[in-house]
Motif scaffolding. Structure first.
Motif, PDB file in Angstrom:
ATOM      1  N   LEU A  14       0.822  -1.174  -0.141  1.00 14.72           N
ATOM      2  CA  LEU A  14      -0.003  -0.056  -0.058  1.00 14.72           C
ATOM      3  C   LEU A  14       0.940   1.252  -0.138  1.00 14.72           C
ATOM      4  CD1 LEU A  14      -2.973  -1.000   2.444  1.00 14.72           C
ATOM      5  CD2 LEU A  14      -2.818  -0.765  -0.096  1.00 14.72           C
ATOM      6  N   GLN A  15       2.071   1.122   0.408  1.00 16.93           N
ATOM      7  CA  GLN A  15       2.666   2.437   0.754  1.00 16.93           C
ATOM      8  C   GLN A  15       3.390   2.632  -0.678  1.00 16.93           C
ATOM      9  OE1 GLN A  15       5.759   1.426   3.804  1.00 16.93           O
ATOM     10  NE2 GLN A  15       4.540   2.508   5.270  1.00 16.93           N
ATOM     11  N   ASN A  16       3.603   1.648  -1.584  1.00 17.76           N
ATOM     12  CA  ASN A  16       4.130   1.658  -2.940  1.00 17.76           C
ATOM     13  C   ASN A  16       3.006   1.958  -4.060  1.00 17.76           C
ATOM     14  OD1 ASN A  16       6.871   1.168  -2.127  1.00 17.76           O
ATOM     15  ND2 ASN A  16       6.492  -0.925  -2.386  1.00 17.76           N
ATOM     16  N   PHE A  17       1.817   1.780  -3.477  1.00 15.28           N
ATOM     17  CA  PHE A  17       0.634   1.881  -4.206  1.00 15.28           C
ATOM     18  C   PHE A  17       0.426   3.589  -4.345  1.00 15.28           C
ATOM     19  CE2 PHE A  17      -3.929   1.641  -5.465  1.00 15.28           C
ATOM     20  CZ  PHE A  17      -3.569   0.970  -6.902  1.00 15.28           C
ATOM     21  N   ASN A  18       0.319   4.173  -5.258  1.00 17.26           N
ATOM     22  CA  ASN A  18      -0.076   5.656  -5.424  1.00 17.26           C
ATOM     23  C   ASN A  18      -1.375   5.990  -5.381  1.00 17.26           C
ATOM     24  OD1 ASN A  18       0.602   8.196  -5.642  1.00 17.26           O
ATOM     25  ND2 ASN A  18       1.197   8.300  -7.723  1.00 17.26           N
ATOM     26  N   LEU A  19      -2.026   6.305  -3.916  1.00 17.40           N
ATOM     27  CA  LEU A  19      -3.170   6.501  -3.896  1.00 17.40           C
ATOM     28  C   LEU A  19      -3.460   8.223  -3.849  1.00 17.40           C
ATOM     29  CD1 LEU A  19      -3.979   3.949  -0.980  1.00 17.40           C
ATOM     30  CD2 LEU A  19      -4.790   3.840  -3.205  1.00 17.40           C
ATOM     31  N   PRO A  20      -4.581   8.436  -4.179  1.00 18.71           N
ATOM     32  CA  PRO A  20      -4.944   9.979  -3.780  1.00 18.71           C
ATOM     33  C   PRO A  20      -4.385  10.475  -2.538  1.00 18.71           C
ATOM     34  CG  PRO A  20      -6.921   8.814  -4.558  1.00 18.71           C
ATOM     35  CD  PRO A  20      -5.919   7.965  -4.412  1.00 18.71           C
ATOM     36  N   THR A  21      -3.819  11.686  -2.444  1.00 24.73           N
ATOM     37  CA  THR A  21      -3.450  12.141  -1.003  1.00 24.73           C
ATOM     38  C   THR A  21      -4.539  12.516  -0.276  1.00 24.73           C
ATOM     39  OG1 THR A  21      -2.946  14.117  -1.921  1.00 24.73           O
ATOM     40  CG2 THR A  21      -1.207  12.957  -2.180  1.00 24.73           C
ATOM     41  N   GLU A  22      -5.606  13.100  -0.840  1.00 22.66           N
ATOM     42  CA  GLU A  22      -6.730  13.546   0.289  1.00 22.66           C
ATOM     43  C   GLU A  22      -7.831  13.287  -0.452  1.00 22.66           C
ATOM     44  OE1 GLU A  22      -7.654  17.587   2.551  1.00 22.66           O
ATOM     45  OE2 GLU A  22      -5.625  17.047   2.536  1.00 22.66           O
ATOM     46  N   PRO A  23      -9.018  13.018   0.413  1.00 25.82           N
ATOM     47  CA  PRO A  23     -10.236  12.768  -0.208  1.00 25.82           C
ATOM     48  C   PRO A  23     -10.969  14.445  -0.192  1.00 25.82           C
ATOM     49  CG  PRO A  23     -10.439  11.742   2.034  1.00 25.82           C
ATOM     50  CD  PRO A  23      -8.949  12.427   1.746  1.00 25.82           C
ATOM     51  N   PRO A  24     -11.835  14.365  -0.884  1.00 26.59           N
ATOM     52  CA  PRO A  24     -12.440  15.916  -0.638  1.00 26.59           C
ATOM     53  C   PRO A  24     -12.972  16.292   0.350  1.00 26.59           C
ATOM     54  CG  PRO A  24     -13.581  14.338  -2.713  1.00 26.59           C
ATOM     55  CD  PRO A  24     -12.698  13.572  -1.953  1.00 26.59           C
ATOM     56  N   ALA A  25     -13.001  17.511   0.548  1.00 27.62           N
ATOM     57  CA  ALA A  25     -13.502  18.335   1.863  1.00 27.62           C
ATOM     58  C   ALA A  25     -14.595  17.772   2.313  1.00 27.62           C
ATOM     59  CB  ALA A  25     -13.396  19.688   1.707  1.00 27.62           C
ATOM     60  N   GLY A  67      -1.391  12.858   8.224  1.00 28.43           N
ATOM     61  CA  GLY A  67      -2.240  14.229   7.633  1.00 28.43           C
ATOM     62  C   GLY A  67      -3.500  14.172   7.885  1.00 28.43           C
ATOM     63  N   PHE A  68      -4.128  13.425   8.869  1.00 26.75           N
ATOM     64  CA  PHE A  68      -5.543  13.747   9.210  1.00 26.75           C
ATOM     65  C   PHE A  68      -5.634  14.597  10.523  1.00 26.75           C
ATOM     66  CE2 PHE A  68      -4.994   9.839   6.694  1.00 26.75           C
ATOM     67  CZ  PHE A  68      -5.945  10.179   5.707  1.00 26.75           C
ATOM     68  N   LEU A  93      -3.964  15.561  20.893  1.00 28.01           N
ATOM     69  CA  LEU A  93      -3.460  14.102  20.858  1.00 28.01           C
ATOM     70  C   LEU A  93      -2.943  13.591  19.551  1.00 28.01           C
ATOM     71  CD1 LEU A  93      -7.040  13.054  22.807  1.00 28.01           C
ATOM     72  CD2 LEU A  93      -4.721  13.625  23.712  1.00 28.01           C
ATOM     73  N   VAL A  94      -1.912  13.349  19.512  1.00 28.85           N
ATOM     74  CA  VAL A  94      -0.943  13.024  18.413  1.00 28.85           C
ATOM     75  C   VAL A  94      -0.768  11.342  18.312  1.00 28.85           C
ATOM     76  CG1 VAL A  94       0.708  13.272  16.718  1.00 28.85           C
ATOM     77  CG2 VAL A  94      -0.193  15.191  18.057  1.00 28.85           C
TER      78      VAL A  94
END
Length: 182
Positions: A14-25, A67-68, A93-94
């Motif tokens: 999954l890390q090597n698979f290029n997924l969209p960076t962020e879903p729509p707002a 990033g969430f 909280l991180v």
């Protein structure tokens, strides 16, 4: 030879698979609303939890992972509401673990994921108490929809599956960390 967890293989893929960076707002906002509704549903089943949160009314909690981010405020009723993006957080909280599979594995083993806490200590203590003491009675909610017997059967099957997955994950960790060689 050390065995490798299938989760780490899937994670590497999954890390090597290029997924969209962020879903729509709008997807993010709607998912946050649904999470708040679920948390409030669970909180309403625990009056002690709501009483504890009433003491923290108006406080804002920001939860971050990679990033969430998810920001909620505590209402005067002892429930949660989405906080305005510009509102400053009283508690942050991180989740420090980057891997979603490592987080899932820790949760399946009954452990809490690693969290860095910044901000109000009393609010952090209340949130920690909620995490330790409030549980969703899924079987009761399902019984309202499908009846007692089917809900009980479904929850028992899910528990059996979760226990088998937990044993599998535990074996993968022991085999991966044993360092044995042939």
């Amino acid at each position: 030879m050390a065995t490798q967890s299938p989760f780490s293989l899937l994670e590497g893929f999954l890390q090597n698979f290029n997924l969209p960076t962020e879903p729509p707002a709008w997807v993010i906002e709607e998912s946050h609303r649904r999470v708040v509704l679920l948390i409030n549903h669970v909180l309403m089943q625990e009056p002690a939890a709501m009483e504890r949160l009433v003491r923290q009314k108006g406080r804002v909690v920001l939860t971050q992972w990679r990033g969430f981010s998810f920001k909620v405020s505590i209402t005067p009723a002892g429930l949660l509401d989405l906080a305005d993006a510009q509102t400053s957080a009283d508690l942050t909280l991180v989740l420090t673990e980057e891997s979603p599979f490592a987080i899932a594995q820790a949760l399946m083993q009954g452990n809490k994921p690693a969290v860095r806490v910044e901000g109000d200590v009393q609010l952090a203590a209340e949130i920690n108490w909620l995490v330790d003491n409030v549980r969703w009675d899924l079987e009761e909610d399902l019984a309202r929809i499908m009846g007692d017997a089917p809900a009980h059967t479904l929850v028992q099957a899910a528990r059996s599956f979760a226990q088998a997955l937990q044993r599998f994950a535990g074996q993968g960790v022991r085999g991966h960390t044993s360092g044995s060689t042939e």
